[in-house]
Design an enzyme around this catalytic site. Sequence first.
Site, short mmCIF file in Angstrom:
data_model
loop_
_atom_site.label_atom_id
_atom_site.label_comp_id
_atom_site.label_asym_id
_atom_site.label_seq_id
_atom_site.Cartn_x
_atom_site.Cartn_y
_atom_site.Cartn_z
N ASN A 8 17.42 60.74 -13.87
CA ASN A 8 17.89 60.56 -12.50
C ASN A 8 16.69 60.13 -11.67
O ASN A 8 15.81 60.95 -11.39
CB ASN A 8 18.50 61.87 -11.97
N ARG A 119 21.84 58.30 -14.16
CA ARG A 119 22.66 58.52 -12.98
C ARG A 119 22.48 57.34 -12.03
O ARG A 119 21.35 56.99 -11.67
CB ARG A 119 22.23 59.81 -12.26
N HIS A 208 29.22 62.53 -5.62
CA HIS A 208 29.15 63.78 -6.39
C HIS A 208 30.22 63.81 -7.48
O HIS A 208 30.66 64.89 -7.91
CB HIS A 208 29.33 65.01 -5.47
N ARG A 269 22.41 65.45 7.22
CA ARG A 269 23.43 64.46 7.58
C ARG A 269 24.48 65.09 8.49
O ARG A 269 24.85 66.25 8.31
CB ARG A 269 24.10 63.90 6.32
N GLU A 412 25.43 68.47 -13.82
CA GLU A 412 25.63 67.03 -13.80
C GLU A 412 24.93 66.35 -14.97
O GLU A 412 25.42 65.34 -15.49
CB GLU A 412 25.13 66.47 -12.46
#
Length: 437
Positions: A8, A119, A208, A269, A412
Amino acid sequence: MRSILVVNCGSSSIKYQLIDAADERMLATGLIERIGENIGLSRHRSATEAATTEAATTEAATTEAGATEAATVTADEAVEHVSRLPIADHTAGFAAMLAAFRKHGPDLDQMPPVAIGHRVVHGGERFVEPTLIDERVRREIDLLSSLAPLHNPPNLAGIHAAQVTFPNLPHVAVFDTAFHHSLSPAAYSYAIDARLAADHGVRRYGFHGTSHKFVSEAAAAFLDRSLEQTNTIVLHLGNGASACAVKGGRSVETSMGMTPLEGLVMGTRSGDIDPAVLFHLHRKAGLGIEQLDTLLNRSSGLLGMAGTGDMRDVLAAAAVGDPAAVNALEVYLHRLKAYVGAYYAQLGRVDAIVFTAGVGENNALIRGRALAGLESLGVRIDSRRNEDASREIRRISADDSAVAVLVVPTNEELEIARQTLSVVEAPGRAVSDPGYD
């Protein structure tokens, strides 16, 4: 040993895990960070290396290459080896990673992985499943950078560096957006000019996805239910946060949109906001496009309201009555509960509500308050179970709760490894095929 190396890549980092393809054990994990700075950092832990009490703390030593190294025992009793050395770019980062594998195991020169899983954040409308990477795929990922300018370019830089490092292995891209390709037009369409939206790829994509897929499947298995007959609301709560309604294993609604900005309140965010706020701030405060982008993505959320993007710090400040922290927490929970209610309505029947990721897995207060008052919907939390600090999948709802409430640690990397293996073991494809045009 047959293994999958999952990577990743960020703009200045490479996270990696080596996973046994047979029993899905994590064989090694690490992080290369501060890429491009004067001194970078390499962290590596190997499950094959026995931890000893003597290795708990070792003095830093300087190697012939000019790197400094140290080893410490982490909480899970695995030895973490830390090296400080110059890492100019992602290719140098992969070289540092290989050096750590050679020194601390498993040695990838002796037992190379069967494939590399990458990823990639944004797959647009084109990539709806794990995809073998060739020159055409790299070009298309690059074109999608306009939709994810902070994520796809470093993902692509990592792919290039990994292919230089492992030129004879298949490389597979696993996209965060892919799980949400099952959204209906009603769920993914924005109510703007249809032609303009189509011309510029304006729609909701969701993110996600690897986490939501892994967690919803793990929840159904834990409940001993058929995935096809299970309806789940998954709450992925970390620094980035998203909700997903999963019906029979398929995403039918999710909170993030065209970008990861939409939806829940996050660390930095804003989540949902009236678009006219931007016009107002442009006219009244003189903020330009780049300033507004920075405001909503990097200076808002918990950070903007409470002065910190870390939920632990917000909770600590709220506990002593800090008004900004109290308000930030209330806004966070209000938004979260609103999404739970909306997704309950969309699904019609909910079998499980699942918390995952850093905040979701570790914060009992957030879990309890997010679902408080939903007893009429069949949701009842058992406070003792909720306070359990176990790191395993577990039920935190009361025995008489019609809706199961679970905590499911996300993985993940394992999901990416599974999807990567599904590609390289597809019928008619040899694992040794490098997969290039």
